[in-house]
Write an enzyme that holds these catalytic residues in place. Structure first.
Site, short mmCIF file in Angstrom:
data_model
loop_
_atom_site.label_atom_id
_atom_site.label_comp_id
_atom_site.label_asym_id
_atom_site.label_seq_id
_atom_site.Cartn_x
_atom_site.Cartn_y
_atom_site.Cartn_z
N TYR A 53 4.14 62.48 44.53
CA TYR A 53 4.34 62.12 43.12
C TYR A 53 5.31 60.95 42.95
CZ TYR A 53 1.27 65.86 41.93
OH TYR A 53 0.14 66.65 41.84
N HIS A 104 -2.52 67.85 31.56
CA HIS A 104 -2.16 68.11 32.96
C HIS A 104 -0.75 67.63 33.32
CE1 HIS A 104 -6.74 68.30 33.97
NE2 HIS A 104 -6.30 69.38 33.38
N SER A 174 -14.91 63.01 35.11
CA SER A 174 -16.11 63.57 35.76
C SER A 174 -16.47 64.93 35.17
CB SER A 174 -15.87 63.68 37.26
OG SER A 174 -14.76 64.52 37.52
#
Ligand code: APR
Length: 228
Positions: A53, A104, A174
């Site tokens: 991250y 998220h 997606s």
């Protein structure tokens, strides 16, 4: 004003230079999800997860919102625009959009691993989080990211927003990750749905208009279609 609800995914930021997850050469080809994006991974090898991250954050500081992000901001002149993003970057914010819900998590925030799970902004001048970086109560800090296997705390808020949509737009996702992908099921009957993606995406909706384009071109065409 009509409510325009936009669900965005990694493809939204692709033309800014952030790679997607599942396209060829995407992030999940280079890293195993189970090594870097699960609570188990963080328990087993926090250094590796934090480094992953830290790299994402470093990359974020090198990119800018694209004309797709900016085009969505411009639509606020005509619509009550609500963005629901799966992206952890802050490019919608940088483009000036007013209403952004991060499903998220957010790269530029960290959270305490203690009970309170306090969230802190990361100073852009000091973006590396390492083992030993602690919250004010002495608990290790972790990325403020929803990992695989974790609950998505904002999903109920997102569902409520989608239920109020007059127009629903999907850009650059997606639609493989739930519960985000399931939001399409809450679009009210008869509401037009637009899908912007250069590749085939399977979305089940009777009122769908597919704009098989990248986010920049797609938002331009969407604007022409809905601002007539
Ligand atoms: N413009 C628009 N869409 C694009 C572009 C572009 N320039 N380039 C690629 N895409 C599309 C791809 O065709 C694909 O449909 O973006 C989509 C990216 O899909 P994923 O990589 O699966 O990303 P996303 O759907 O956002 O992933 C969902 O999965 O890994 C987790 O938490 C992570 O939020 C992420 C979630």
């Amino acid at each position: 004003m009509k409510k325009l609800v936009v669900l965005t995914g990694a493809g939204m930021s692709a033309e800014s230079g952030i790679s997607t997850f599942r396209d060829a050469g995407g992030l999940w080809e280079q890293h195993r999800i189970e090594d870097v994006a699960t609570p188990e991974a963080f328990r087993k090898n926090p250094e590796l997860v934090l480094r992953f991250y830290n790299e994402r954050r470093k990359q974020l500081l090198t990119v800018q919102p694209n004309y797709g992000h900016k085009g969505l901001e411009k639509l606020e002149k005509y619509f009550d625009v609500q963005i629901i993003t799966q992206n952890v970057d802050n490019l919608h914010e940088q483009a000036g959009s007013s209403n952004i819900l991060h499903l998220h998590g957010e790269l530029m925030k960290v959270r305490s691993t203690g009970q309170g799970a306090e969230v802190y902004n990361i100073d852009p001048r000091n973006i590396d989080i390492i083992v030993g970086d602690k919250c004010t109560k002495g608990y290790q800090l972790r990325p403020h990211i929803v990992w695989f296997g974790e609950a998505v705390p904002e999903i109920e808020t997102a569902i409520d927003i989608v239920k109020q949509a007059d127009i629903f737009v999907i850009i650059g996702t997606s639609m493989q990750v739930y519960p985000a992908a399931g939001l399409i099921n809450y679009v009210p009957k008869g509401v037009p749905v637009y899908l912007i993606d250069p590749n085939e995406v399977s979305v089940n909706s009777p009122n769908i208009t597919v704009l098989k384009k990248g986010a920049i071109e797609g938002v331009k065409e969407l604007t022409n279609l809905i601002c007539k």
